[in-house]
Write a protein that holds these residues in place. Structure first.
Motif, mmCIF file in Angstrom:
data_model
loop_
_atom_site.group_PDB
_atom_site.id
_atom_site.type_symbol
_atom_site.label_atom_id
_atom_site.label_comp_id
_atom_site.label_asym_id
_atom_site.label_seq_id
_atom_site.Cartn_x
_atom_site.Cartn_y
_atom_site.Cartn_z
ATOM 1 N N PHE A 1 6.361 -16.356 44.115
ATOM 2 C CA PHE A 1 6.833 -15.485 42.952
ATOM 3 C C PHE A 1 5.663 -14.813 42.454
ATOM 4 C CE2 PHE A 1 10.362 -18.514 42.411
ATOM 5 C CZ PHE A 1 11.523 -17.786 42.931
ATOM 6 N N GLU A 2 4.416 -15.395 42.418
ATOM 7 C CA GLU A 2 3.336 -14.669 41.995
ATOM 8 C C GLU A 2 2.688 -13.939 42.869
ATOM 9 O OE1 GLU A 2 2.963 -15.433 38.843
ATOM 10 O OE2 GLU A 2 4.608 -16.822 39.010
ATOM 11 N N MET A 3 3.043 -13.740 44.033
ATOM 12 C CA MET A 3 2.139 -12.723 45.015
ATOM 13 C C MET A 3 2.896 -11.653 45.258
ATOM 14 S SD MET A 3 1.529 -15.883 47.996
ATOM 15 C CE MET A 3 0.820 -17.352 47.549
ATOM 16 N N GLU A 4 1.706 -10.447 44.930
ATOM 17 C CA GLU A 4 2.395 -9.124 44.976
ATOM 18 C C GLU A 4 2.747 -8.671 46.354
ATOM 19 O OE1 GLU A 4 0.136 -6.743 41.874
ATOM 20 O OE2 GLU A 4 0.860 -8.234 40.267
ATOM 21 N N ASN A 5 2.190 -9.182 47.196
ATOM 22 C CA ASN A 5 2.339 -8.976 48.725
ATOM 23 C C ASN A 5 3.658 -9.600 49.215
ATOM 24 O OD1 ASN A 5 0.933 -11.238 48.730
ATOM 25 N ND2 ASN A 5 -0.480 -10.711 50.202
ATOM 26 N N VAL A 6 4.365 -10.169 48.492
ATOM 27 C CA VAL A 6 5.380 -10.936 49.010
ATOM 28 C C VAL A 6 6.786 -10.195 48.398
ATOM 29 C CG1 VAL A 6 6.678 -12.983 48.961
ATOM 30 C CG2 VAL A 6 4.177 -13.063 49.602
ATOM 31 N N ILE A 7 7.648 -9.880 49.132
ATOM 32 C CA ILE A 7 9.143 -9.624 48.667
ATOM 33 C C ILE A 7 9.906 -10.676 49.012
ATOM 34 C CG2 ILE A 7 10.821 -7.586 48.616
ATOM 35 C CD1 ILE A 7 9.048 -5.834 50.281
ATOM 36 N N GLN B 1 14.573 -18.885 51.908
ATOM 37 C CA GLN B 1 13.573 -19.850 51.538
ATOM 38 C C GLN B 1 13.786 -21.213 52.055
ATOM 39 O OE1 GLN B 1 14.972 -17.532 48.916
ATOM 40 N NE2 GLN B 1 13.425 -15.839 49.406
ATOM 41 N N GLU B 2 12.735 -21.922 52.100
ATOM 42 C CA GLU B 2 12.954 -23.457 52.438
ATOM 43 C C GLU B 2 14.185 -24.031 51.687
ATOM 44 O OE1 GLU B 2 9.102 -25.171 53.903
ATOM 45 O OE2 GLU B 2 10.699 -26.210 54.922
ATOM 46 N N ILE B 3 13.752 -23.837 50.329
ATOM 47 C CA ILE B 3 14.635 -24.530 49.281
ATOM 48 C C ILE B 3 15.472 -23.205 48.550
ATOM 49 C CG2 ILE B 3 14.986 -25.948 47.053
ATOM 50 C CD1 ILE B 3 12.687 -27.365 48.204
ATOM 51 N N GLU B 4 16.525 -23.161 48.482
ATOM 52 C CA GLU B 4 17.308 -22.072 47.844
ATOM 53 C C GLU B 4 18.188 -22.445 46.511
ATOM 54 O OE1 GLU B 4 19.401 -19.663 50.817
ATOM 55 O OE2 GLU B 4 17.564 -19.228 51.952
ATOM 56 N N PRO B 5 17.989 -21.968 45.341
ATOM 57 C CA PRO B 5 16.939 -20.897 44.977
ATOM 58 C C PRO B 5 15.581 -21.875 44.994
ATOM 59 C CG PRO B 5 18.156 -21.588 43.090
ATOM 60 C CD PRO B 5 18.849 -22.222 44.278
ATOM 61 N N PRO B 6 14.480 -21.304 45.096
ATOM 62 C CA PRO B 6 13.221 -21.751 45.176
ATOM 63 C C PRO B 6 13.013 -22.169 43.870
ATOM 64 C CG PRO B 6 12.769 -19.554 45.808
ATOM 65 C CD PRO B 6 14.388 -19.682 45.540
ATOM 66 N N SER B 7 11.889 -23.242 43.648
ATOM 67 C CA SER B 7 11.740 -23.837 42.296
ATOM 68 C C SER B 7 10.775 -22.727 41.695
ATOM 69 C CB SER B 7 10.806 -25.078 42.523
ATOM 70 O OG SER B 7 9.460 -24.704 43.104
ATOM 71 N N THR B 8 11.036 -22.824 40.190
ATOM 72 C CA THR B 8 10.526 -21.692 39.611
ATOM 73 C C THR B 8 9.009 -21.539 39.580
ATOM 74 O OG1 THR B 8 10.552 -23.184 37.462
ATOM 75 C CG2 THR B 8 12.442 -21.688 37.749
#
Ligand code: NAD
Length: 317
Positions: free
Chosen positions: A273-279, A261-268
């Motif tokens: 995180f909310e997208m169900e088509n993203v792993i 991700q661009e920032i690791e870990p990504p901000s909460t």
């Protein structure tokens, strides 16, 4: 020779690794982690500095003592080290060109397989006791991979392995790489625009450099098919994350598999995180035990070659 590993716990997080390949010609000191303001004290009198994705900028390198002659990055990507500042101080920087090649390619194809069977969406739906995929028509994408097009951006060690796995699944493979490469008849080299337009899955395998930062942006995402997926196991900043989020929100592309991700870990509150088509996975490409021990063995080769006067894998000649 004296060597110091500034953040060894990042590599040996489970205390399973055998560091003896590093100690044939050196006395090694391992620190679990080092803050920026601890680095200078820890490199005093050391000949060789070992880092694992630890930012080592010009501010620190310019103050390194003259004893330091080699920085050995415990990984493939070395964008954490200011290699120009190191060269100015006559310090070689070396990396490990391939230690997790198979593992990262396997992860990229794991994303492809999971996305083609909409596993993340199905899992989310069942977790909230939504049984409509049992009782109604299947409401999520679910398709076979043979005959689909895999577009690979960057055909180096990992890209090549991903190509091989894609071909084994019966996929058509197209590649964009600005530097000439030889491959068999089974793949076609095309422009980046063609990769974006034609592919059902695009997998990124180029390094992060000034040229490749945001190589995937709003304009390029707009070339992708709405049924297509993007997979990034390379470096987060290859993709402009805000543009990706917008493209996913608008249904401009079908989904994404992101180990980085661009920032690791990504901000909460990152919308991904909310997208169900993203792993999303937490930068695990290199973390399997076999890859990490191979890395230590290859670092031993780098260090021994350097000490014997024929440095290898130097990235700032
Ligand atoms: P590699 O150097 O063998 O291959 C990189 C390829 O990218 C080369 O073929 C190069 O010609 C190509 N390239 C350079 N600039 C390009 C551009 N502008 N557009 C397209 N292609 C371009 O490296 P590799 O071993 O295949 O690793 C690739 C990247 O994977 C590394 O740089 C690293 O950032 C990442 N990586 C991630 C993990 C992980 O844990 N997720 C582990 C290892 C490596």
């Amino acid at each position: 020779m004296k060597a110091v590993f500034l953040n060894a716990a990042k590599l040996d997080f489970d205390n399973k690794l055998d560091f003896s390949p590093l100690t044939t010609l050196t006395t090694l000191t391992n620190y679990d982690s080092s803050e920026n303001d601890e680095i200078l004290a820890r490199v005093q009198d050391q000949d060789i500095i070992i880092t694992k994705e630890l930012p080592v900028g010009r501010d620190v390198i310019s103050q390194f003592p003259p004893s330091v002659k080699l920085i050995c990055e415990a990984g493939t990507g070395y964008n954490n080290i200011d290699i120009v500042a190191a060269r100015e101080k006559n310090i070689d920087v070396c990396n490990i060109p391939s230690y997790s090649t198979e593992a990262v390619a396997q992860l990229a194809i794991t994303f492809v397989l999971n996305l083609s069977a909409s596993l993340p969406q199905q899992h989310h739906m069942l977790s909230r006791k939504d049984f409509s995929n049992f009782t109604n028509f299947l409401s999520v994408p679910h398709f076979e991979l043979q005959g689909k097009t895999l577009g690979v951006i960057g055909a180096g060690a990992i890209g090549r392995n991903t190509v091989r796995l894609g071909l084994a699944l019966g996929m058509n493979v197209i590649i964009y790489d600005p530097f000439p490469k030889t491959f068999g008849e089974d793949v076609k080299f095309v422009s980046i625009e063609e990769v974006l337009k034609q592919s059902d899955f695009i997998s990124l395998h180029c390094p992060l450099t000034a040229d490749t930062k945001h190589i995937i942006n709003k304009e390029r995402l707009s070339l992708m098919k709405p049924s297509a997926y993007i997979v990034n196991t390379s470096r987060g900043a290859l993709i402009n994350e805000a543009d990706l989020i917008e493209a996913l929100r608008n249904g401009q592309i079908a989904g994404a598999g992101l180990d980085v991700q661009e920032i690791e870990p990504p901000s909460t509150d990152n919308p991904l995180f909310e997208m169900e088509n993203v792993i999303m996975t937490p930068h695990i490409g290199w973390r399997r035990y076999e890859s990490r021990q191979r890395l230590v063995n290859l670092m031993g080769d780098n260090i021994n070659a350097f000490i014997e006067g024929s440095p290898i894998n130097v990235v700032n000649k």
